[in-house]
Motif scaffolding. Structure first.
Motif, short mmCIF file in Angstrom:
data_model
loop_
_atom_site.label_atom_id
_atom_site.label_comp_id
_atom_site.label_asym_id
_atom_site.label_seq_id
_atom_site.Cartn_x
_atom_site.Cartn_y
_atom_site.Cartn_z
N LYS A 74 -8.80 -0.75 4.00
CA LYS A 74 -8.13 -1.78 3.19
C LYS A 74 -8.95 -3.06 3.17
N TYR A 131 0.82 -1.21 0.00
CA TYR A 131 0.00 0.00 0.00
C TYR A 131 0.86 1.27 0.00
N ASN A 150 -4.20 6.01 -0.96
CA ASN A 150 -4.70 7.01 -0.01
C ASN A 150 -5.47 6.36 1.14
N LYS A 151 -5.40 5.02 1.21
CA LYS A 151 -6.06 4.31 2.31
C LYS A 151 -5.19 4.42 3.56
N THR A 152 -5.78 4.87 4.64
CA THR A 152 -4.99 5.11 5.85
C THR A 152 -5.33 4.17 7.00
N THR A 153 -6.45 3.45 6.90
CA THR A 153 -6.84 2.56 8.00
C THR A 153 -6.99 1.13 7.51
#
Length: 613
Positions: free
Chosen positions: A292, A281, A285-288
């Motif tokens: 995901k 990753y 822009n996936k942060t958590t």
């Protein structure tokens, strides 16, 4: 340049001109003698014998004679391919007797089904009937290799005792291979120029009309570079690009109104691929973890994938490259295997596939479905919304954001990514969002897409950087790429096959979630069938499974644009499979631009003579 090991089209477009195979194709698709002057098989197609042309010479990169081609060179080549874990080994595993067993260390190479009967006769013994084997000889894993030259390239090149870092055969260097084809590599300067020069000792040199072939590096930053080169005489052909401004596009189309034509589509199929086991990753822009996990669950959900397929306007996508509707439609493909690749009891293969798709998923596909090339069979915004609702009812949280990587310096790729984003987000009422990740370093872009060696290196949720051309004349050549057991393109969907050194339990679990065990059963059933009509009908079920489950989304053949050219139409070798399409043998280049009328007339005559295999 190790043509026996690489599977990449970017390598073969050159390698196919350096080394010949047993057969090749003529301009109409017929398989004709090349290094073999004749061939035959036994009655059940399980033993194939090729009689070699005498007097064929191996030469160095300086054009100096090294040795005469013999049958033993084909034996040497196949052993080297196995020793160095050829990326195309899947083509002959389970086909040539004991090849897989040799790879696994169970038998000596003397027991493998290839032998030099005498200096000019090579015989292949197969594991059973393989009616398409003759067409496989136009692919590089069955090309020859001189043993003395191979073993002169380092101690690690010795047959049966491979050591990769002690063998320089096939390194990116003109001296690393011998040549028996129409051209020799005489200049290879990275990010500058590649030059091929006519082989003066070629056995069929009277059909090599172009004395030198030159490729000039283009970083994609100037969309007009190729057209400018065509107009100043540097290049032999150019495209009128859909990435230009509308004014520029129309201006050039008007300028060449008597010359511009839409060329033939080819047998390659490019897809939108899903990443079924994403672990990387970096570009996201996936942060958590929750984001995901939800995205991965969405990708595993058939109805979500169908929603994306129905929401994707592929003609608008193709327009970003083609610039006009005629060439855009010409490149649209609706199945992995082209619909006219083979026939089933006189019926188009595509028509059979369409019926199987409707039968496999009647809720999503109507009984009058057509998967013919040249039209978008799936785009339907209302259905997109319907299948978003179905996925939501099955526990998927919306909106779902999908990371799509693209190469920032290619106007075509950026425009196409934006087109995909616009159509899917609009069709889904913003429930499926596309996050375009622009990568400006071409090597970094390729590292996570085209050149990724394992599924884990694939840093994206969906990708448009995947495509396939067939290696032989059988639907298996397309459909086996997604076999969870030996599939050669499993890394392009974020997975590794069971025979890969990268395979993990997570790959197997992800594959089962999306039904790849069911798909493998369809492949196994089809591959056991000898009768061609029954065999192709069985493979049509596997092709239909891919669409009915939206495992990948077929998009197009190799891009098609209006073309202007000084190459005489239909002189180049033509085939739906193998490497003949990359050869420049027989190609005629003139000093005048071909007219559209001349192209149309030549196409009409060509279609009358084209071989239907």
């Amino acid at each position: 340049m190790d043509y026996l090991v690489t599977y990449r089209a970017e390598d073969h477009r050159y390698n196919a001109n350096f080394v010949d195979g047993l057969l090749e194709n003529d301009a109409y698709g017929k398989y004709v003698p090349c290094l073999a002057s004749s061939y035959e098989s036994n009655d059940d197609k399980s033993v194939w014998t090729f009689h070699l042309r005498k007097g064929v010479k191996w030469v160095t990169n300086e054009g100096e004679e090294y040795a005469e081609l013999t049958a033993q060179d084909f034996v040497t080549a196949l052993q080297h391919a196995a020793d160095f874990s050829s990326s195309t080994a899947y083509l002959v595993e389970g086909v040539i007797k004991n090849f897989s067993e040799y790879e696994d260390g169970q038998v000596s190479f003397d027991e493998v089904g290839v032998k030099a009967v005498d200096d000019y006769t090579v015989e292949y013994t197969l594991t059973g009937p393989f009616s398409y084997f003759y067409s496989l000889t136009t692919y590089s894993i069955l090309f020859p290799l001189n043993k003395d030259f191979l073993e002169s390239k380092g101690t690690g090149c010795k047959l049966g005792e491979p050591v990769t870092d002690q063998c320089t055969f096939g390194a990116v260097d003109p001296t690393s291979i011998l040549y028996n084809g129409g051209y020799i590599l005489t200049n290879n300067t990275a990010q500058s120029v590649i030059e091929l020069t006519k082989n003066a000792n070629y056995w069929d040199k009277e059909h090599i009309y172009a004395n030198k072939l030159t490729w000039t590096y283009d970083d994609g930053s100037d969309d007009h570079a190729v057209m400018n080169g065509f107009e100043d005489g540097t290049y032999s052909y150019a495209e009128i690009s859909g990435t230009w401004s509308t004014d520029d596009f129309n201006s050039y189309l008007d300028k060449y109104k008597d010359n511009a034509y839409v060329p033939l589509s080819d047998s390659a199929t490019f897809n939108v691929a899903f990443n079924y086991n994403r672990v990387n990753y970096v570009d996201s822009n996936k942060t958590t973890d929750a984001e995901k996990t939800n995205t991965q669950n969405a990708i595993w959900n058939k109805n979500f994938r169908l929603a994306l397929m129905f929401g994707f306007d592929r003609i608008s996508y193709a327009m970003q490259s083609a610039g006009a509707e005629e060439p855009a439609k010409a490149m649209i493909r609706n199945t992995l295997t082209p619909p006219e690749f083979v026939t089933v009891n006189g019926e188009s293969y595509g028509d059979v596939v369409a019926k199987e798709i409707a039968a496999a998923n009647p809720d999503a596909f109507s009984s009058d479905l057509s998967v013919a090339d040249g039209q978008d069979a799936y785009y339907d915004a209302a259905k997109c919304k319907e299948y978003v609702a179905k996925a939501k009812a099955e526990g998927i949280s919306f909106p779902v954001t999908l990371d799509l990587v693209t190469y920032a310096n290619s106007a075509r790729m950026v425009n196409q990514a934006n087109s995909l984003k616009k159509s899917v987000e609009t069709s889904s009422d913003g429930q499926i969002l596309i996050n375009i990740v622009n990568i400006s370093d071409i090597n970094a872009y390729y590292a996570v897409t085209y050149y990724a060696e394992s599924g884990a290196e694939s840093d994206w949720d969906i990708s448009t950087a995947t495509g396939w051309s067939p290696d032989y004349l059988d639907p298996k050549s397309y459909l086996n790429i997604y076999s969870p057991v030996r599939g050669d393109m499993m890394n392009s969907v974020g997975l590794n096959n069971e025979n890969s050194t990268y395979y993990t339990d997570a790959d197997g679990a992800a594959g089962k979630k999306v039904g790849l065990d069911e798909y493998q059963a369809l492949l196994d059933t089809a591959d056991k069938i000898v009768d061609l009509n029954e065999r192709y009908a069985a493979y049509a079920k596997a092709d239909a499974w891919l669409i009915a489950n939206a495992f990948t989304i077929p998009v197009q053949c190799t891009r098609v644009n209006y073309m202007v050219s000084k190459i005489t139409p239909f002189t180049r070798e033509w085939s739906l499979a193998g490497l003949s399409e990359y050869k420049f043998k027989n190609v005629l280049v003139t000093d005048k631009t071909v007219t559209a009328d001349a192209y149309a007339k030549a196409k009409t005559e060509w279609e009358k003579k084209k071989v239907a295999e």
